[in-house]
Each structure stands twice: as structure tokens, then as C-alpha cells.
Scaffold this active site. Structure first.
Site, short mmCIF file in Angstrom:
data_model
loop_
_atom_site.label_atom_id
_atom_site.label_comp_id
_atom_site.label_asym_id
_atom_site.label_seq_id
_atom_site.Cartn_x
_atom_site.Cartn_y
_atom_site.Cartn_z
CE LYS A 114 -4.32 -1.69 1.87
NZ LYS A 114 -5.43 -1.49 3.13
CE LYS A 196 -8.32 -10.13 -2.68
NZ LYS A 196 -8.28 -10.29 -1.27
CE LYS A 199 -14.09 -4.25 0.27
NZ LYS A 199 -12.90 -4.18 0.91
P1 AMP Z 1 -11.02 -7.33 0.99
O1 AMP Z 1 -12.14 -7.23 0.07
O2 AMP Z 1 -9.93 -7.80 0.65
O3 AMP Z 1 -11.25 -6.34 2.19
O4 AMP Z 1 -11.48 -8.69 1.79
C1 AMP Z 1 -12.69 -9.00 2.56
C2 AMP Z 1 -12.85 -10.49 2.78
O5 AMP Z 1 -13.59 -10.81 1.47
C3 AMP Z 1 -11.83 -11.14 3.15
O6 AMP Z 1 -12.19 -12.32 4.07
C4 AMP Z 1 -11.31 -11.93 1.66
O7 AMP Z 1 -10.57 -12.99 1.97
C5 AMP Z 1 -12.34 -12.05 0.79
N1 AMP Z 1 -12.25 -11.87 -0.56
C6 AMP Z 1 -12.01 -10.64 -1.06
N2 AMP Z 1 -11.91 -10.95 -2.31
C7 AMP Z 1 -12.03 -12.09 -2.58
C8 AMP Z 1 -12.04 -12.81 -3.67
N3 AMP Z 1 -11.74 -12.34 -5.00
N4 AMP Z 1 -12.03 -14.33 -3.77
C9 AMP Z 1 -12.45 -14.83 -2.55
N5 AMP Z 1 -12.49 -14.27 -1.19
C10 AMP Z 1 -12.20 -12.73 -1.32
#
Ligand code: AMP
Ligand code: TRP
Length: 333
Positions: A114, A196, A199
Site C-alpha cells: 500500500k 484476485k 473492490k
Molecule cells: P477485502 O475485500 O480484501 O477487504 O476482503 C474482505 C474479505 O473478502 C476477506 O475475508 C477476503 O478474503 C474475502 N475476499 C475478498 N476478495 C476475494 C476474492 N476475489 N475471492 C475470494 N475471497 C475474497
């Protein structure tokens, strides 16, 4: 509730939730809600470690809560709350900050990534963010923390800090275990299937949001990257198609083999058209419930107020112990 094991997890309201969040995290949280005493937090204090526009942060905090509930989290069973409503999070974070070594924070890969992205605007909060996350988890004496791979290092630090405090003073914190999703599926970006789905991705065609309408979903799937092989196979040589089969399977419950067989001899057009329908139908009840909840702000307000009350009681108890052991004298009136 008394002897159930405790689960804590959180999502930052720093963007709209994608089907990656839904399939990879929230749907698993729903499966845990009967078995455990769950605290699911919307971590707005974490979100401001990168610049936020106040009115967007306000809207997204409420939307994330509504999406948690629309996905099936039941406020009668789990504690849903907003991090900034329970001031013990920031207070314990300070104490933990004073026990965290610069070297430990310097090693955090998320900070390194970051900070590379926003070199001009580095703030101290981004650096000490893992101490705040440790405070979230330790306040509730969580046994387990469901997170993705990327958060394992932060959780390791939370365990180290808990042990450090327990050793320096006396037994105070439970040592939390990571709970990495059983299903393990990672949903990938539709435009770049090697990274991956996120958002915070710059290209909005790379992700599908829980609140995307049918027209948007059709458009994004139509534009999703494929390959020149022209056959629907579940293969590492076809990462775009492989990812779409995964999404298809997660929404429809059909196995990869069943899906591959169904599209034998068909081009990508038919597969993509059907996939869009499967996603639209899968998300329909979630989206409808989401919209219903968003039009009932009083109810949402009640949920987060009640959640904060319950969380506050638990968190205060831990914080008082910490303050006492640290050597802070108790205010008398
Ligand atoms: P984040 O959006 O990175 O803050 O992640 C929030 C939660 O969603 C975390 O537990 C991540 O592991 C899960 N997560 C986020 N993006 C993915 C993705 N593309 N595939 C599976 N799990 C995800
Ligand atoms: N840091 C996590 C993320 O970016 C969010 C988070 C904050 C969290 N506090 C937490 C996750 C406590 C689990 C437990 O995804």
C-alpha cells in the site's frame, strides 16, 4: 451463548462488496453463525488509513451492513456493529501500539504494497493499522478469525501481541487462530484472471458487485477475458474460463465436470450468456433484500445500535483488565 466459541471478523467499508467478498467470505460467515458466537464488524477506523470522502464512507458503511444482512447474516444470531461506535477499539490499539516494535510493522507486506501505491500520502495510521486489527480481535477474546490469505500475517502479529501482553503482565488475552475458508475458492478479476477480484480494482469491468443490476452483470460477463482455444474447459491454460466455471459452480451448485459437459461443443457465447443468468438469479434475492433494507434506515440503525451495545459490554470488560494491569489507576466517579 455462554460456552460457544467466539469468532471475529471485519470488512473495511472502503469500496462496494464484490461477488468475491460474497462467495469467498460472507457466505462462509453465514455458515458459522449457528455454531459460534460471532462478531462481524464494519471497520471504518481502518478505512481512513487511506483517504476517504466522508459522504461516501457514510453511505458505504450502511450499505456494507445491509449487504451482510442481505447475504443471510441474522442480527438475532450474530453481533453486527460499526467499529467507531465502540471506542475501546481505539483505546486498546494505543496500548498495543506501545508494545509493537517498529521492525514488526516494517515487515508487513500489506503495508509495503500500500505504501508503494501512495508514496506521496503516507500516514502513520497505515503503518500501525495491524495493532488496531489486533485490538479488534483481542477485545472479544476471539478463538478464531475467518480471513483470507492476505490477512494471515496481521493475525500472526495479533497472536504475538497477545502472548507478549500475557507474558509481561498475566494471562489476559485468548490466542486467536486463523480460520481459512474450507472452500478455498478465490474469485479472480474478469479482466485479469491472474489477480484476485477486488473492490479496489481500477477497472470496473474486472469485478461484479453484489448490488450490480442485471444489465450491468450481462455487460461485464460479455466483456470478460477468455482465450482463443474456444472450448469450455476447467484448465490452468484457460484462466479466464476456469474462473468463470468457478463462479458458475458456486452460484448454481453444479460441479465443474457437469458444467464442462453441458457446454461441450458450444462456443463461449452461450456459456457466458448462461453464466450471466446464473449470477443474476443467484444475486437476485440478495439484491432485493439489500434494497429493502436500505429503504428501512430505522431498522438498520436499530441493528447497529443494538450490536454496538452488546459489543461494548464485552470490549469494556477486556479493556478494564488491560488498563488495570498496565498500571492506570481507576477513575472513582
Ligand atoms: P477485502 O475485500 O480484501 O477487504 O476482503 C474482505 C474479505 O473478502 C476477506 O475475508 C477476503 O478474503 C474475502 N475476499 C475478498 N476478495 C476475494 C476474492 N476475489 N475471492 C475470494 N475471497 C475474497
Ligand atoms: N484488515 C482486514 C482487511 O483489510 C479487515 C479487518 C480489520 C479485520 N480488523 C479485522 C479482519 C479483524 C479480521 C479481524 O480485510
Amino acid at each position: 451463548m455462554g460456552d460457544k466459541k467466539v469468532i471475529f471478523s471485519g470488512v473495511q467499508p472502503s469500496g462496494d462488496l464484490t461477488i468475491g467478498n460474497y462467495l469467498g467470505a460472507i457466505r462462509n460467515w453465514v455458515d458459522l453463525q449457528d455454531e459460534y458466537d460471532c462478531y462481524y464488524c464494519i471497520v471504518d477506523l481502518h478505512a481512513i488509513t487511506v483517504p476517504q470522502v466522508a459522504k461516501d464512507l457514510r453511505r458505504r458503511t450502511l450499505e456494507v451492513l445491509a449487504q451482510y444482512m442481505a447475504a443471510g447474516l441474522d442480527p438475532e444470531k450474530v453481533t453486527l456493529f460499526v467499529q467507531s461506535h465502540v471506542s475501546a477499539h481505539a483505546e486498546l490499539a494505543w496500548v498495543l501500539n506501545c508494545m509493537t516494535y517498529m521492525g514488526e510493522l516494517n515487515r508487513m507486506t500489506q503495508f509495503k504494497e500500500k505504501s508503494r501505491k501512495s508514496e506521496a500520502n503516507l500516514n502513520a495510521g497505515l503503518f500501525t493499522y495491524p495493532a488496531l486489527m489486533a485490538s479488534d480481535i483481542l477485545l472479544y477474546q476471539a478463538n478464531a478469525v475467518p480471513v483470507g490469505d492476505d490477512q494471515k500475517q496481521h493475525l500472526e502479529l495479533a497472536r504475538d501481541l497477545a502472548n507478549r501482553f500475557n507474558n509481561r503482565y498475566s494471562d489476559t488475552f485468548k490466542i486467536p487462530e486463523p480460520l481459512i475458508s474450507k472452500v478455498g475458492a478465490r474469485i479472480m478479476d474478469l479482466q485479469d484472471p491472474t489477480s484476485k477480484m477486488s473492490k479496489s480494482s481500477e477497472n470496473e469491468n474486472g469485478y461484479i458487485l453484489i448490488k450490480d443490476d442485471p444489465k450491468t452483470i450481462k455487460r461485464k460477463i460479455k466483456r470478460a477475458v477468455t482465450d482463443s482455444i474456444g472450448e469450455v474447459n476447467y484448465s490452468d491454460d484457460q484462466p479466464g474460463i476456469k474462473n468463470m466455471i468457478t463462479i458458475y459452480s458456486k452460484f448454481s451448485g453444479e460441479s465443474y465436470e457437469e458444467i464442462v459437459n453441458k457446454y461441450k461443443g458450444e462456443g463461449y457465447g452461450k456459456f457466458k450468456g448462461d453464466l450471466a443468468e446464473v449470477i443474476i438469479e443467484g444475486l437476485r434475492p440478495v439484491r432485493e433484500r439489500f434494497e429493502e433494507l436500505m429503504s428501512n434506515k430505522d431498522y438498520l440503525e436499530n441493528v447497529y445500535n443494538e450490536g454496538a451495545k452488546k459489543a461494548e459490554r464485552v470490549a469494556r470488560k477486556t479493556l478494564s483488565k488491560v488498563y488495570r494491569k498496565t498500571g492506570f489507576i481507576k477513575r472513582k466517579y
